[in-house]
Motif scaffolding. Structure first.
Motif, PDB file in Angstrom:
ATOM      1  N   TRP A  45      35.056  30.746  25.081  1.00  0.00           N
ATOM      2  CA  TRP A  45      35.265  29.705  26.225  1.00  0.00           C
ATOM      3  C   TRP A  45      36.235  29.683  27.077  1.00  0.00           C
ATOM      4  O   TRP A  45      36.252  29.503  28.493  1.00  0.00           O
ATOM      5  N   TYR A  46      37.445  30.049  26.213  1.00  0.00           N
ATOM      6  CA  TYR A  46      38.762  29.935  27.211  1.00  0.00           C
ATOM      7  C   TYR A  46      39.001  31.253  27.936  1.00  0.00           C
ATOM      8  O   TYR A  46      39.330  31.060  29.039  1.00  0.00           O
ATOM      9  N   LYS A  47      38.284  32.384  27.502  1.00  0.00           N
ATOM     10  CA  LYS A  47      38.578  33.482  28.172  1.00  0.00           C
ATOM     11  C   LYS A  47      37.429  33.339  29.347  1.00  0.00           C
ATOM     12  O   LYS A  47      37.841  33.808  30.554  1.00  0.00           O
ATOM     13  N   ALA A  48      36.372  32.683  29.329  1.00  0.00           N
ATOM     14  CA  ALA A  48      35.581  32.687  30.349  1.00  0.00           C
ATOM     15  C   ALA A  48      36.095  31.843  31.368  1.00  0.00           C
ATOM     16  O   ALA A  48      35.980  31.674  32.596  1.00  0.00           O
ATOM     17  N   ARG A  49      36.754  30.430  31.069  1.00  0.00           N
ATOM     18  CA  ARG A  49      37.465  29.544  32.078  1.00  0.00           C
ATOM     19  C   ARG A  49      38.540  30.045  32.830  1.00  0.00           C
ATOM     20  O   ARG A  49      38.657  29.773  33.941  1.00  0.00           O
ATOM     21  N   SER A  50      39.267  31.008  31.894  1.00  0.00           N
ATOM     22  CA  SER A  50      40.527  31.573  32.642  1.00  0.00           C
ATOM     23  C   SER A  50      40.207  32.844  33.413  1.00  0.00           C
ATOM     24  O   SER A  50      41.009  33.415  34.159  1.00  0.00           O
ATOM     25  N   GLY A  51      38.849  33.256  33.293  1.00  0.00           N
ATOM     26  CA  GLY A  51      38.511  34.619  34.180  1.00  0.00           C
ATOM     27  C   GLY A  51      39.025  35.976  33.405  1.00  0.00           C
ATOM     28  O   GLY A  51      38.898  36.948  34.004  1.00  0.00           O
ATOM     29  N   VAL A  52      38.896  36.020  31.967  1.00  0.00           N
ATOM     30  CA  VAL A  52      39.393  37.402  31.376  1.00  0.00           C
ATOM     31  C   VAL A  52      38.090  37.723  31.221  1.00  0.00           C
ATOM     32  O   VAL A  52      37.002  37.305  30.819  1.00  0.00           O
ATOM     33  N   ARG A  53      37.775  39.086  31.681  1.00  0.00           N
ATOM     34  CA  ARG A  53      36.864  39.807  31.649  1.00  0.00           C
ATOM     35  C   ARG A  53      36.586  40.292  30.084  1.00  0.00           C
ATOM     36  O   ARG A  53      37.582  40.809  29.547  1.00  0.00           O
ATOM     37  N   THR A  54      35.465  40.094  29.436  1.00  0.00           N
ATOM     38  CA  THR A  54      35.105  40.336  28.216  1.00  0.00           C
ATOM     39  C   THR A  54      34.337  41.849  27.906  1.00  0.00           C
ATOM     40  O   THR A  54      34.505  42.482  26.945  1.00  0.00           O
ATOM     41  N   ARG A  55      33.645  41.814  29.087  1.00  0.00           N
ATOM     42  CA  ARG A  55      32.926  43.352  29.244  1.00  0.00           C
ATOM     43  C   ARG A  55      33.365  44.128  30.500  1.00  0.00           C
ATOM     44  O   ARG A  55      33.446  43.315  31.573  1.00  0.00           O
ATOM     45  N   ALA A  56      33.402  45.309  30.504  1.00  0.00           N
ATOM     46  CA  ALA A  56      33.772  46.121  31.382  1.00  0.00           C
ATOM     47  C   ALA A  56      32.344  46.573  32.360  1.00  0.00           C
ATOM     48  O   ALA A  56      31.421  46.817  31.722  1.00  0.00           O
ATOM     49  N   LEU A  57      32.384  46.204  33.752  1.00  0.00           N
ATOM     50  CA  LEU A  57      31.259  46.640  34.342  1.00  0.00           C
ATOM     51  C   LEU A  57      31.466  47.876  35.226  1.00  0.00           C
ATOM     52  O   LEU A  57      32.559  47.998  35.876  1.00  0.00           O
ATOM     53  N   SER A  58      30.359  48.782  35.218  1.00  0.00           N
ATOM     54  CA  SER A  58      30.845  49.812  36.182  1.00  0.00           C
ATOM     55  C   SER A  58      30.550  49.134  37.910  1.00  0.00           C
ATOM     56  O   SER A  58      30.118  48.020  37.920  1.00  0.00           O
ATOM     57  N   GLY A  59      30.778  50.329  38.656  1.00  0.00           N
ATOM     58  CA  GLY A  59      30.794  49.740  40.055  1.00  0.00           C
ATOM     59  C   GLY A  59      29.287  49.626  40.190  1.00  0.00           C
ATOM     60  O   GLY A  59      29.084  48.577  41.145  1.00  0.00           O
ATOM     61  N   ALA A  60      28.482  50.306  40.075  1.00  0.00           N
ATOM     62  CA  ALA A  60      27.062  50.022  40.413  1.00  0.00           C
ATOM     63  C   ALA A  60      26.545  48.778  39.853  1.00  0.00           C
ATOM     64  O   ALA A  60      25.844  48.171  40.398  1.00  0.00           O
ATOM     65  N   ALA A  61      26.959  48.647  38.485  1.00  0.00           N
ATOM     66  CA  ALA A  61      26.449  47.275  37.834  1.00  0.00           C
ATOM     67  C   ALA A  61      26.990  46.154  38.645  1.00  0.00           C
ATOM     68  O   ALA A  61      26.298  45.174  38.707  1.00  0.00           O
ATOM     69  N   ARG A  62      28.169  46.257  39.013  1.00  0.00           N
ATOM     70  CA  ARG A  62      28.871  45.170  39.730  1.00  0.00           C
ATOM     71  C   ARG A  62      28.114  44.836  41.062  1.00  0.00           C
ATOM     72  O   ARG A  62      27.740  43.753  41.425  1.00  0.00           O
ATOM     73  N   VAL A  63      27.747  45.892  41.844  1.00  0.00           N
ATOM     74  CA  VAL A  63      27.006  45.695  42.959  1.00  0.00           C
ATOM     75  C   VAL A  63      25.714  45.150  42.856  1.00  0.00           C
ATOM     76  O   VAL A  63      25.166  44.411  43.673  1.00  0.00           O
ATOM     77  N   ALA A  64      24.847  45.535  41.852  1.00  0.00           N
ATOM     78  CA  ALA A  64      23.595  45.154  41.542  1.00  0.00           C
ATOM     79  C   ALA A  64      23.697  43.657  41.061  1.00  0.00           C
ATOM     80  O   ALA A  64      22.832  42.795  41.266  1.00  0.00           O
ATOM     81  N   LYS A  65      24.700  43.318  40.232  1.00  0.00           N
ATOM     82  CA  LYS A  65      24.717  41.993  39.863  1.00  0.00           C
ATOM     83  C   LYS A  65      24.948  40.923  40.894  1.00  0.00           C
ATOM     84  O   LYS A  65      24.333  39.755  41.068  1.00  0.00           O
ATOM     85  N   TYR A  66      25.837  41.425  41.928  1.00  0.00           N
ATOM     86  CA  TYR A  66      26.469  40.403  43.134  1.00  0.00           C
ATOM     87  C   TYR A  66      25.755  40.527  44.487  1.00  0.00           C
ATOM     88  O   TYR A  66      26.102  40.081  45.491  1.00  0.00           O
ATOM     89  N   ARG A  67      24.458  41.574  44.450  1.00  0.00           N
ATOM     90  CA  ARG A  67      23.804  41.863  45.778  1.00  0.00           C
ATOM     91  C   ARG A  67      23.011  40.564  45.930  1.00  0.00           C
ATOM     92  O   ARG A  67      22.639  39.972  45.131  1.00  0.00           O
ATOM     93  N   PRO A  68      23.152  40.108  47.350  1.00  0.00           N
ATOM     94  CA  PRO A  68      22.529  38.978  47.676  1.00  0.00           C
ATOM     95  C   PRO A  68      20.842  39.220  47.406  1.00  0.00           C
ATOM     96  O   PRO A  68      20.250  40.192  47.769  1.00  0.00           O
ATOM     97  N   GLN A  69      20.118  38.201  46.867  1.00  0.00           N
ATOM     98  CA  GLN A  69      18.579  38.470  46.722  1.00  0.00           C
ATOM     99  C   GLN A  69      17.972  38.306  48.166  1.00  0.00           C
ATOM    100  O   GLN A  69      18.440  37.353  48.998  1.00  0.00           O
ATOM    101  N   LYS A  70      16.850  38.732  48.286  1.00  0.00           N
ATOM    102  CA  LYS A  70      15.921  38.605  49.423  1.00  0.00           C
ATOM    103  C   LYS A  70      15.279  37.420  49.478  1.00  0.00           C
ATOM    104  O   LYS A  70      14.630  37.130  48.329  1.00  0.00           O
ATOM    105  N   LEU A  71      15.228  36.721  50.536  1.00  0.00           N
ATOM    106  CA  LEU A  71      14.040  35.645  50.552  1.00  0.00           C
ATOM    107  C   LEU A  71      12.820  36.150  50.840  1.00  0.00           C
ATOM    108  O   LEU A  71      12.484  36.581  51.852  1.00  0.00           O
ATOM    109  N   ASN A  72      11.747  35.710  50.174  1.00  0.00           N
ATOM    110  CA  ASN A  72      10.211  36.164  50.386  1.00  0.00           C
ATOM    111  C   ASN A  72       9.438  35.134  50.964  1.00  0.00           C
ATOM    112  O   ASN A  72       9.438  34.064  51.203  1.00  0.00           O
TER     113      ASN A  72
END
Length: 155
Positions: free
Chosen positions: A128-155
């Protein structure tokens, strides 16, 4: 040097006007002026050459003094080197005779880095302290980061 004042110059001009005549006086004055200019340039060149030769002599004297100082330093270094070599030979001769009596040096333990257990210390921090202070616990690849933070399309 010749001291020519304004009165003497006027007298010379009047005599030249009478002797040479008014028709030839301008041409003679121009010729005299060019000859005086050439003479002044020649005198200036001679002065510059004399100054250069004086500077060259000074530089030669300075070069000789620097070379003699370098030779003195070189000879002092060589004498110090020979003295050191003599002392070294004397010391090594006495040490070689005493070397048989020296004990074996003690073995030192193997070097261990002081941060050996840094992973254990990092794991002791709560998630919980790591999440609050912004410490990454898991490494994400570039593609996974793009997919995670891509804006969702409105239908």
């Amino acid at each position: 040097m010749i001291d020519l004042g304004l009165s003497k110059m006027a007298l010379i001009g009047a005599v030249a006007l009478i002797v040479i005549g008014p028709e030839k006086l301008p041409r003679v004055a121009r010729t005299v002026g060019t000859l005086l200019g050439k003479a002044q340039r020649y005198v200036a060149d001679v002065k510059a050459e004399v100054n250069r030769s004086m500077e060259l002599d000074e530089l030669r004297k300075m070069k000789d003094s620097v070379e003699s100082a370098a030779r003195d330093v070189e000879s002092s270094v060589q004498s110090a080197t020979t003295d050191f070599e003599k002392q070294w030979q004397e010391a090594t001769e006495t040490a070689s005779s005493a070397a048989t009596a020296l004990p074996e040096p003690a073995a030192f333990p193997e070097y261990r880095h002081p941060k050996k257990k840094w992973r254990v210390k990092q794991g002791a921090v709560p998630n919980w302290y790591k999440a609050r202070s912004g410490v990454r616990t898991r490494a994400l690849s570039g593609a996974a980061r793009v997919a995670k933070y891509r804006p969702q399309k409105l239908n």
